[in-house]
Every structure is written in C-alpha cells, then in structure tokens.
Write an enzyme that holds these catalytic residues in place. Structure first.
Site, mmCIF file in Angstrom:
data_model
loop_
_atom_site.group_PDB
_atom_site.id
_atom_site.type_symbol
_atom_site.label_atom_id
_atom_site.label_comp_id
_atom_site.label_asym_id
_atom_site.label_seq_id
_atom_site.Cartn_x
_atom_site.Cartn_y
_atom_site.Cartn_z
ATOM 1 N N ASP A 126 0.843 -1.197 0.000
ATOM 2 C CA ASP A 126 0.000 0.000 0.000
ATOM 3 C C ASP A 126 0.876 1.245 0.000
ATOM 4 O O ASP A 126 1.717 1.426 0.885
ATOM 5 C CB ASP A 126 -0.922 -0.005 1.227
ATOM 6 C CG ASP A 126 -2.070 0.972 1.075
ATOM 7 O OD1 ASP A 126 -2.353 1.403 -0.062
ATOM 8 O OD2 ASP A 126 -2.688 1.321 2.087
ATOM 9 N N HIS A 133 -3.668 14.032 0.833
ATOM 10 C CA HIS A 133 -3.849 13.169 2.010
ATOM 11 C C HIS A 133 -2.620 13.243 2.919
ATOM 12 O O HIS A 133 -2.741 13.430 4.130
ATOM 13 C CB HIS A 133 -4.098 11.729 1.566
ATOM 14 C CG HIS A 133 -4.125 10.754 2.710
ATOM 15 N ND1 HIS A 133 -5.111 10.776 3.670
ATOM 16 C CD2 HIS A 133 -3.276 9.752 3.061
ATOM 17 C CE1 HIS A 133 -4.874 9.820 4.564
ATOM 18 N NE2 HIS A 133 -3.768 9.177 4.209
ATOM 19 N N GLU A 198 -10.288 3.712 4.232
ATOM 20 C CA GLU A 198 -9.443 4.502 3.331
ATOM 21 C C GLU A 198 -9.874 4.230 1.900
ATOM 22 O O GLU A 198 -9.899 3.077 1.465
ATOM 23 C CB GLU A 198 -7.954 4.156 3.518
ATOM 24 C CG GLU A 198 -7.424 4.636 4.865
ATOM 25 C CD GLU A 198 -5.916 4.539 5.025
ATOM 26 O OE1 GLU A 198 -5.358 5.319 5.796
ATOM 27 O OE2 GLU A 198 -5.295 3.672 4.379
ATOM 28 N N GLU A 200 -9.254 3.973 -1.832
ATOM 29 C CA GLU A 200 -8.047 3.767 -2.634
ATOM 30 C C GLU A 200 -8.384 3.037 -3.934
ATOM 31 O O GLU A 200 -9.437 2.438 -4.069
ATOM 32 C CB GLU A 200 -7.023 2.910 -1.858
ATOM 33 C CG GLU A 200 -6.745 3.437 -0.448
ATOM 34 C CD GLU A 200 -5.523 2.808 0.210
ATOM 35 O OE1 GLU A 200 -4.754 2.119 -0.482
ATOM 36 O OE2 GLU A 200 -5.355 3.019 1.418
ATOM 37 N N ASP A 232 -8.960 0.217 2.548
ATOM 38 C CA ASP A 232 -7.901 -0.205 3.469
ATOM 39 C C ASP A 232 -8.333 0.184 4.888
ATOM 40 O O ASP A 232 -7.947 1.229 5.406
ATOM 41 C CB ASP A 232 -6.586 0.483 3.062
ATOM 42 C CG ASP A 232 -5.445 0.156 4.001
ATOM 43 O OD1 ASP A 232 -5.449 -0.934 4.589
ATOM 44 O OD2 ASP A 232 -4.547 1.005 4.153
ATOM 45 N N ARG A 236 -7.211 3.730 13.854
ATOM 46 C CA ARG A 236 -6.289 4.863 14.065
ATOM 47 C C ARG A 236 -5.668 4.875 15.457
ATOM 48 O O ARG A 236 -4.534 5.348 15.624
ATOM 49 C CB ARG A 236 -7.030 6.185 13.833
ATOM 50 C CG ARG A 236 -7.622 6.340 12.457
ATOM 51 C CD ARG A 236 -6.579 6.203 11.372
ATOM 52 N NE ARG A 236 -7.169 6.421 10.045
ATOM 53 C CZ ARG A 236 -6.532 6.163 8.917
ATOM 54 N NH1 ARG A 236 -5.304 5.682 8.934
ATOM 55 N NH2 ARG A 236 -7.116 6.380 7.764
ATOM 56 N N GLN A 239 -2.992 2.312 15.455
ATOM 57 C CA GLN A 239 -1.930 2.842 14.585
ATOM 58 C C GLN A 239 -1.063 3.875 15.314
ATOM 59 O O GLN A 239 0.167 3.857 15.218
ATOM 60 C CB GLN A 239 -2.567 3.463 13.348
ATOM 61 C CG GLN A 239 -1.584 3.924 12.282
ATOM 62 C CD GLN A 239 -2.285 4.457 11.026
ATOM 63 O OE1 GLN A 239 -3.512 4.419 10.926
ATOM 64 N NE2 GLN A 239 -1.511 4.938 10.075
ATOM 65 N N LYS A 252 -3.735 -2.217 10.445
ATOM 66 C CA LYS A 252 -4.219 -2.356 9.068
ATOM 67 C C LYS A 252 -4.261 -3.808 8.598
ATOM 68 O O LYS A 252 -4.682 -4.064 7.473
ATOM 69 C CB LYS A 252 -3.347 -1.536 8.115
ATOM 70 C CG LYS A 252 -3.577 -0.036 8.262
ATOM 71 C CD LYS A 252 -2.565 0.753 7.496
ATOM 72 C CE LYS A 252 -2.809 2.242 7.600
ATOM 73 N NZ LYS A 252 -3.854 2.732 6.690
ATOM 74 N N THR A 256 -8.848 -5.755 4.447
ATOM 75 C CA THR A 256 -8.816 -4.822 3.317
ATOM 76 C C THR A 256 -9.864 -5.328 2.339
ATOM 77 O O THR A 256 -9.828 -6.503 1.961
ATOM 78 C CB THR A 256 -7.436 -4.824 2.643
ATOM 79 O OG1 THR A 256 -6.438 -4.526 3.626
ATOM 80 C CG2 THR A 256 -7.359 -3.790 1.523
ATOM 81 N N GLU A 366 -8.813 12.254 8.254
ATOM 82 C CA GLU A 366 -8.612 13.533 7.576
ATOM 83 C C GLU A 366 -9.884 14.389 7.607
ATOM 84 O O GLU A 366 -9.843 15.575 7.912
ATOM 85 C CB GLU A 366 -8.220 13.204 6.139
ATOM 86 C CG GLU A 366 -7.499 14.276 5.399
ATOM 87 C CD GLU A 366 -7.282 13.854 3.944
ATOM 88 O OE1 GLU A 366 -6.884 12.707 3.674
ATOM 89 O OE2 GLU A 366 -7.529 14.699 3.074
#
Ligand code: MN
Length: 415
Positions: A126, A133, A198, A200, A232, A236, A239, A252, A256, A366
């Site tokens: 990834d 971003h 996410e 993507e 994905d 958080r 993370q 993560k 997915t 975000e």
C-alpha cells in the site's frame, strides 16, 4: 472508438457498459466459482461460453475460465484479455452472434450471483501517493512541517497483509489491540475506538518480473492487468501507538476490502489525464511523461441501517501525485520481484478543496481532523469514527462523451 448498440438492454448509467467488460469470479446456487464478465445487469458466464464453443476463436483453454481465481487468465498476458474483451464487444453488438443465440444459457443476472474474491493475492503493498492526504494527515501531527523530507522524492509505501484481503460485502470485525489513552503512559487492551476506512485504487499485477531485475517506469504497464476499488480499513488508535518506528502493522492487517470486478487497463485507456507537476523533478528511474493518471470520479458513503446512505466525500484519482508506473518502478528498483496476483494500492486518495458540497477527503481521520470535527449523516447522527453496524460504500467511475466505465462498489459493514 464508438461501438454500435448492443442487442442486450444495458442501462445508460451502468458502470458495466460495452466499453468496460471487467473480469470477476462468481457463482450461482452454490455451484463452482468461475470466471465471469460483467455487462449491464448481467454476467457473461465465461466457463459456459467456452464449453458451448462461443469463445473458440479466443484460443484460451476452458479450464482457465473454470478456475476460482483470475490468476490463470491474467498470467496469459494482457494481449489475451484484450482480445477477449474485443471479441465480446463484437459478440454483444452483432445480432445473431453465437453469444446472442445462446444468451439464455450464458447470461446470469447479477442479482442472482454471489461474487468471490477475484484474485489469489500473493503480496499486497500500500502506497501513500496522494499529496493532499499526506499533507492533511501530516498537519495533524506536524502543523509546520506536514510532508516528511522524503515524500516528494519517492512513493512512500508499506508492505500490507494479503491473507485478509476480502471481497466487497464481507463483514468487517472491529479489531482489538493496544491503545494509549490520552494522557496515559501505558496502554490498555481494548476494541478500537477509532475505526476508519481509506478510499483507494488497487492495481493488480498480471505478469511476473524476475528476482534481481527492476521494471522500468516505461515498461511498468505491461505488468498491470487491471484495477479495483480498495478500502484499506484502519484502526487509528492502534496505529497511533504502534506505528513508530516501523510503520503500520496491526492497525491495518485485519481487513482490506476490494471490489469484485477487475477493470482492465485497456478499458481505462480513454480516461487518461496528466498528473500534477512533480517538484522537484524525481530521480531518473522515477521520471515519466504523458497522461499517466486516470480521470476517475470517486465517492464514499456511509449507511447506518436506519436511513438511506449519506455521501460524505467525493474526489478524483486524477489528483494522485505518484502514478502507477512510478510506484511499480520504485517497488522493483531493488530487484524485488512482482508476481501474478500481487496487489499494489495507491494509498488514501484525497484531492484539493473544490468549494462544492462534498469534502475531498478519502478517510475519516482527515475528514474529521483527527476526530475533532464530526461529520453529519442523513439520519441526524454524527460520526468521528465508524460505529458498529455502519456500512462503508466506495464507488468509482469514469465518464467521457457518453461513455461510462465504472467499478461498481466495494461495501463493508462493521460488526
Ligand atoms: Mn492505505
């Protein structure tokens, strides 16, 4: 090139137009998963078509279409898939073609089909290729210096986990892990309280490269079979506590999601656009020219189960800073080999603020400024991160001069 109309009724707003013909793996009534091609509201059962002799001109063994993954088909090379797509376009537009005559035996309504993970994925990488971003997330942690010094010199990435890549519709279990509560010095063990998606794109590798040899940016697209939408999923809070110094790991690796239909690069050819100007100029092995980005409209919606879904973001893949040729050249510059079935995802796709009604942000981290600004949903509730029962729906399509090529959806409900 404009094609004649099909004898099959294809809704004008269908993602699966004559110009698309993406490949996937489906089954019906619990029969064997096999290769299909989406057209309008139907699937062309390629295994049945091959057995009935409709595909005899394609010179592909029937067993390739009876396979439960696309790997064998992809390994035959892009020219074979290209011929198949063009052959099907002819069959779908010529009255009294073999496919037309045998349509009742070969066309399966999508509503009756179960879609499967289309690829046996060996490795999943990834990237982090959206400058909007990377800048917006960087600002949350380093307001004065959001982009790391390496960011404009190389396409940053991490090696992801292939075993937990699942097809659209698979439920997503909220992960447990270590979390450092605000102000605390030691972690607690807890279900994630900051589960995120996410938005993507993923590029599927359709050709092996040799160990010890690198693939040039110029040749990179020979190695790409097609493209899928990717979610994905990211925890958080896990993370934040784990990511230094080696990057994301458990935050993560639990899931997915990808869309079931693989749209070929050939189908996306008409939607190429130039990417953003790269400054400073990258090192020679990363230098590319031409229209190497794709003009794909992307959206994120959340459904809560109690109301209609709410679209919370819209953006476009054209904004990606690093293109797939650069990603592939960088990935192999050490001599690391690619294998058929590898998945290379772009990283979260965001875009510049456009001033319209939709935020251009590809994840909640975000969009909510690190959980500080909740987003409003149609049922009157708000979200900073995902709650149990929430369904995330990613969509993507290209459209130009009345021609539409889309990915359909990738869905996942949190449980
Ligand atoms: Mn990602």
């Amino acid at each position: 090139m404009k094609l004649p109309a099909s004898w099959l009724a294809i809704p004008a707003d269908s993602d699966f137009s004559l110009y698309n013909l993406p490949f996937g793996i489906f089954s019906r009534n619990s029969d064997e998963p096999r290769v299909g091609v989406a057209i309008g509201e139907y699937i062309i059962d390629m295994s049945a078509a091959a057995q009935l002799g409709i595909l005899s001109g394609a010179e592909v063994a029937v067993s390739v279409f009876q396979s439960p993954t696309l790997n064998a088909l992809m390994a035959l090379g892009r020219p074979v898939a290209r011929r198949l797509r063009e052959f099907l376009q002819q069959q779908l537009t010529q009255r009294h073609s073999s496919l037309h005559k045998l349509a009742a035996e070969v066309l399966v309504p999508q509503a009756e089909a179960l879609m499967h993970l289309p690829i046996a994925i060996g490795d999943y990488t990834d990237f982090y290729s959206s400058i909007e971003h990377a800048t917006n997330v960087g600002k949350l942690f380093r307001p004065d210096n959001p982009l790391m010094p390496n960011w404009r010199h190389l396409p940053v990435a991490y090696h992801g986990r292939a075993s937990s890549v699942v097809v659209s519709g698979t439920p997503i279990r909220r992960p447990n892990g270590q979390i450092l509560p605000p102000g605390a010095e030691v972690p607690v063990f807890s279900p994630s309280r900051a589960l995120d998606y996410e938005l993507e794109l993923g590029f599927v590798i359709g050709k092996d490269s040799k160990l010890g040899e690198s693939v040039s940016a110029e040749d990179a697209e020979d190695y790409i079979f097609g493209c899928v939408l990717v979610n994905d999923w990211s925890a958080r809070d896990i993370q934040r506590w784990e990511y230094q110094p080696l990057g994301p790991f458990l935050s993560k690796n639990f899931a997915t999601s990808i869309s079931p239909w693989v749209v070929t690069l050939d189908a996306l050819e008409a939607f190429r656009v130039a990417g953003p100007t790269q400054e400073p100029t990258p090192l020679p092995y990363l230098q590319t020219r031409g229209e190497l980005n794709f003009d794909l409209e992307l959206s994120v919606a959340i459904g809560t189960g109690t109301s209609t879904e709410t679209i919370i973001s819209r953006t476009n893949a054209r904004h990606l800073y690093w293109n797939v040729r650069q990603q592939l050249a960088h990935h192999t510059i050490t001599g690391c080999n690619l294998r058929v079935g590898d998945l290379l995802a772009t990283g979260t796709i965001s875009g510049p603020e456009t001033g319209d009604d939709y935020a251009p942000n590809g994840c909640l981290l975000e969009l909510t400024r690190g959980g500080q600004q909740p987003v409003q949903l149609a049922d009157g509730t708000t979200r900073t991160y995902l709650e149990d029962g929430d369904e995330v729906i990613l969509r993507g399509y290209a459209e130009r001069e009345g021609v539409r090529v889309g990915f359909g959806e990738v869905r996942g409900r949190v449980c």
